[in-house]
Scaffold this motif. Structure first.
Motif, PDB file in Angstrom:
ATOM      1  N   LEU A   6       0.585  -0.898  -0.107  1.00  0.00           N
ATOM      2  CA  LEU A   6      -0.153  -0.161   0.042  1.00  0.00           C
ATOM      3  C   LEU A   6       0.881   1.292  -0.152  1.00  0.00           C
ATOM      4  O   LEU A   6       2.079   1.302   0.287  1.00  0.00           O
ATOM      5  CB  LEU A   6      -0.535   0.087   1.225  1.00  0.00           C
ATOM      6  CG  LEU A   6      -1.869  -1.180   1.352  1.00  0.00           C
ATOM      7  CD1 LEU A   6      -2.723  -0.922   2.917  1.00  0.00           C
ATOM      8  CD2 LEU A   6      -3.331  -1.564   0.288  1.00  0.00           C
ATOM      9  N   GLU A   9       0.437   8.106   2.112  1.00  0.00           N
ATOM     10  CA  GLU A   9       1.824   9.487   2.184  1.00  0.00           C
ATOM     11  C   GLU A   9       1.127  10.126   4.143  1.00  0.00           C
ATOM     12  O   GLU A   9       0.111   9.508   4.789  1.00  0.00           O
ATOM     13  CB  GLU A   9       0.341  10.631   1.686  1.00  0.00           C
ATOM     14  CG  GLU A   9       0.674   9.651  -0.311  1.00  0.00           C
ATOM     15  CD  GLU A   9      -0.117  10.454  -1.100  1.00  0.00           C
ATOM     16  OE1 GLU A   9      -1.103  11.645  -0.609  1.00  0.00           O
ATOM     17  OE2 GLU A   9      -0.210  10.549  -2.262  1.00  0.00           O
ATOM     18  N   ASP A  26     -11.129   9.204  -1.447  1.00  0.00           N
ATOM     19  CA  ASP A  26     -10.755   8.296  -1.750  1.00  0.00           C
ATOM     20  C   ASP A  26      -9.353   7.528  -1.188  1.00  0.00           C
ATOM     21  O   ASP A  26      -8.243   6.949  -1.555  1.00  0.00           O
ATOM     22  CB  ASP A  26     -10.285   7.492  -3.142  1.00  0.00           C
ATOM     23  CG  ASP A  26     -10.375   5.686  -3.595  1.00  0.00           C
ATOM     24  OD1 ASP A  26     -11.040   5.720  -2.788  1.00  0.00           O
ATOM     25  OD2 ASP A  26     -10.135   5.513  -4.613  1.00  0.00           O
ATOM     26  N   ARG A  27      -9.026   8.083  -0.401  1.00  0.00           N
ATOM     27  CA  ARG A  27      -7.397   7.781   0.503  1.00  0.00           C
ATOM     28  C   ARG A  27      -8.043   7.425   2.454  1.00  0.00           C
ATOM     29  O   ARG A  27      -9.555   8.087   2.883  1.00  0.00           O
ATOM     30  CB  ARG A  27      -6.595   8.837   0.513  1.00  0.00           C
ATOM     31  CG  ARG A  27      -6.128   8.686  -0.791  1.00  0.00           C
ATOM     32  CD  ARG A  27      -4.759   9.622  -0.348  1.00  0.00           C
ATOM     33  NE  ARG A  27      -3.674   8.953   0.445  1.00  0.00           N
ATOM     34  CZ  ARG A  27      -2.857   7.954  -0.554  1.00  0.00           C
ATOM     35  NH1 ARG A  27      -2.721   7.892  -1.948  1.00  0.00           N
ATOM     36  NH2 ARG A  27      -1.790   7.354   0.348  1.00  0.00           N
ATOM     37  N   THR A  43      -1.614   8.554   5.119  1.00  0.00           N
ATOM     38  CA  THR A  43      -2.902   8.380   4.635  1.00  0.00           C
ATOM     39  C   THR A  43      -2.504   6.743   3.891  1.00  0.00           C
ATOM     40  O   THR A  43      -1.946   7.187   3.071  1.00  0.00           O
ATOM     41  CB  THR A  43      -4.061   9.635   3.903  1.00  0.00           C
ATOM     42  OG1 THR A  43      -3.183   9.903   2.815  1.00  0.00           O
ATOM     43  CG2 THR A  43      -4.002  10.467   4.632  1.00  0.00           C
ATOM     44  N   LEU A  44      -3.889   6.788   3.119  1.00  0.00           N
ATOM     45  CA  LEU A  44      -3.563   5.033   2.448  1.00  0.00           C
ATOM     46  C   LEU A  44      -4.795   5.084   1.433  1.00  0.00           C
ATOM     47  O   LEU A  44      -5.199   5.608   1.081  1.00  0.00           O
ATOM     48  CB  LEU A  44      -3.583   3.637   3.316  1.00  0.00           C
ATOM     49  CG  LEU A  44      -2.809   3.526   4.442  1.00  0.00           C
ATOM     50  CD1 LEU A  44      -3.248   2.144   5.306  1.00  0.00           C
ATOM     51  CD2 LEU A  44      -0.953   2.891   3.957  1.00  0.00           C
ATOM     52  N   GLU A  45      -4.730   4.509   0.489  1.00  0.00           N
ATOM     53  CA  GLU A  45      -5.265   4.182  -0.709  1.00  0.00           C
ATOM     54  C   GLU A  45      -6.562   3.660  -0.822  1.00  0.00           C
ATOM     55  O   GLU A  45      -6.539   2.452   0.096  1.00  0.00           O
ATOM     56  CB  GLU A  45      -4.401   3.454  -1.919  1.00  0.00           C
ATOM     57  CG  GLU A  45      -3.429   4.073  -2.135  1.00  0.00           C
ATOM     58  CD  GLU A  45      -2.607   2.891  -3.445  1.00  0.00           C
ATOM     59  OE1 GLU A  45      -2.717   3.060  -4.315  1.00  0.00           O
ATOM     60  OE2 GLU A  45      -2.023   2.062  -2.838  1.00  0.00           O
ATOM     61  N   GLY A  46      -6.996   4.839  -1.099  1.00  0.00           N
ATOM     62  CA  GLY A  46      -8.962   3.306  -0.941  1.00  0.00           C
ATOM     63  C   GLY A  46      -9.574   2.301  -0.575  1.00  0.00           C
ATOM     64  O   GLY A  46      -9.533   1.439  -0.082  1.00  0.00           O
ATOM     65  N   HIS A  47      -9.277   2.244  -2.338  1.00  0.00           N
ATOM     66  CA  HIS A  47      -9.795   1.127  -2.923  1.00  0.00           C
ATOM     67  C   HIS A  47      -8.733  -0.196  -2.345  1.00  0.00           C
ATOM     68  O   HIS A  47      -8.935  -1.340  -1.888  1.00  0.00           O
ATOM     69  CB  HIS A  47     -10.048   1.250  -4.214  1.00  0.00           C
ATOM     70  CG  HIS A  47     -10.149   0.026  -5.057  1.00  0.00           C
ATOM     71  ND1 HIS A  47     -11.642  -0.720  -5.107  1.00  0.00           N
ATOM     72  CD2 HIS A  47      -9.859  -1.837  -5.838  1.00  0.00           C
ATOM     73  CE1 HIS A  47     -11.564  -1.569  -5.126  1.00  0.00           C
ATOM     74  NE2 HIS A  47     -10.681  -2.276  -6.501  1.00  0.00           N
ATOM     75  N   ALA A  48      -7.429   0.349  -2.734  1.00  0.00           N
ATOM     76  CA  ALA A  48      -6.459  -1.177  -2.433  1.00  0.00           C
ATOM     77  C   ALA A  48      -6.405  -1.384  -1.020  1.00  0.00           C
ATOM     78  O   ALA A  48      -6.276  -2.384  -0.644  1.00  0.00           O
ATOM     79  CB  ALA A  48      -4.891  -0.064  -2.493  1.00  0.00           C
ATOM     80  N   THR A  49      -6.504  -0.740  -0.326  1.00  0.00           N
ATOM     81  CA  THR A  49      -6.535  -1.103   1.541  1.00  0.00           C
ATOM     82  C   THR A  49      -8.143  -1.831   1.497  1.00  0.00           C
ATOM     83  O   THR A  49      -7.674  -2.760   2.621  1.00  0.00           O
ATOM     84  CB  THR A  49      -6.866   0.347   2.109  1.00  0.00           C
ATOM     85  OG1 THR A  49      -5.195   1.150   1.951  1.00  0.00           O
ATOM     86  CG2 THR A  49      -7.116  -0.311   4.134  1.00  0.00           C
ATOM     87  N   SER A  65       5.921   7.927   0.896  1.00  0.00           N
ATOM     88  CA  SER A  65       5.562   8.567  -0.834  1.00  0.00           C
ATOM     89  C   SER A  65       7.168   9.571   0.050  1.00  0.00           C
ATOM     90  O   SER A  65       7.609  10.219  -1.228  1.00  0.00           O
ATOM     91  CB  SER A  65       4.637   9.534  -0.529  1.00  0.00           C
ATOM     92  OG  SER A  65       4.401  10.134   0.101  1.00  0.00           O
TER      93      SER A  65
END
Length: 214
Positions: A6, A9, A26-27, A43-49, A65
């Protein structure tokens, strides 16, 4: 190998308004902690998480990042909105290869018990000590041929090599009993209905002991 990677940021703004803006992008707000280090808000990627957390005790590789060292972590707490079921926040516990950590692992039943039985699940998971990078996704319990009166305790479960039980061996997981006949089921439902009627008319809780007070 991690179950998922994942991209993270660093989180620079806080508060409810900031959290809403993060989710609209979407985070997902998250925090990394453990090993005596100060918590790091990210913060993390929404869908991937969301996809990664479908796996129980998922081992995640968190890629920052800012170019800092990647971290391995497992989810400790996932806050989910009760209305839309979206993930609102994730607590991530930092782990290192080779260390053993305490985790809860779901119990999965396989096989069919004897005819005329029914199964009551008292507890759906057990606490174990497992190596951080080889946490079992689930632990299977055979129900094949089990008869009324059989019980499955934590100590009865066959654990993978290297995994140690933390729960009390007498911790009850599953109870097998005889299936109720149609007449028994009707009698039980009628008894429950009577209890509810009595409770409604008196304002008492069903099955409350007479004369007792706190």
């Amino acid at each position: 190998m991690a179950d998922a990677t994942l991209a993270a940021e660093l989180r620079t703004e806080f508060g409810k308004g900031a959290a809403r803006r993060i989710r609209r992008a979407d985070r997902i707000p998250a925090v990394l902690y453990g090993h005596g280090r100060d918590p790091i808000h990210i913060t993390l990627e929404g869908h991937a998480t969301m996809m990664a957390l479908k796996t129980s005790n998922a081992l995640l590789e968190i890629v920052s990042s800012d170019g800092s060292k990647n971290q391995l972590a497992i989810p400790r707490e996932v806050q989910i909105n009760p209305v839309n079921r979206h993930i609102e926040h994730v607590d991530l516990f930092v782990v290192v290869r080779g260390e053993k950590i305490e985790v809860e692992v779901p119990v999965h039943m396989v096989g069919e018990p004897a005819y005329g039985t029914m199964i009551s699940v008292d507890n759906q998971s057990i606490r174990v000590l497992a190596e951080a990078t080889t946490i079992p996704e689930q632990i299977e319990v055979s129900m094949e041929g089990r008869k009324p009166g059989d019980h499955v305790y934590a100590g009865d479960v066959s654990l993978p090599a290297g995994v140690e039980l933390i729960d009390d061996p007498e911790f009850l997981l599953i109870n097998v009993s005889a299936q109720l006949s149609e007449a028994q089921l009707e009698a039980e439902l009628e008894s429950e209905a009577v209890d509810e009627d009595v409770a409604a008319s008196t304002g008492a809780e069903p099955d409350a002991a007479d004369g007792e007070s706190e």
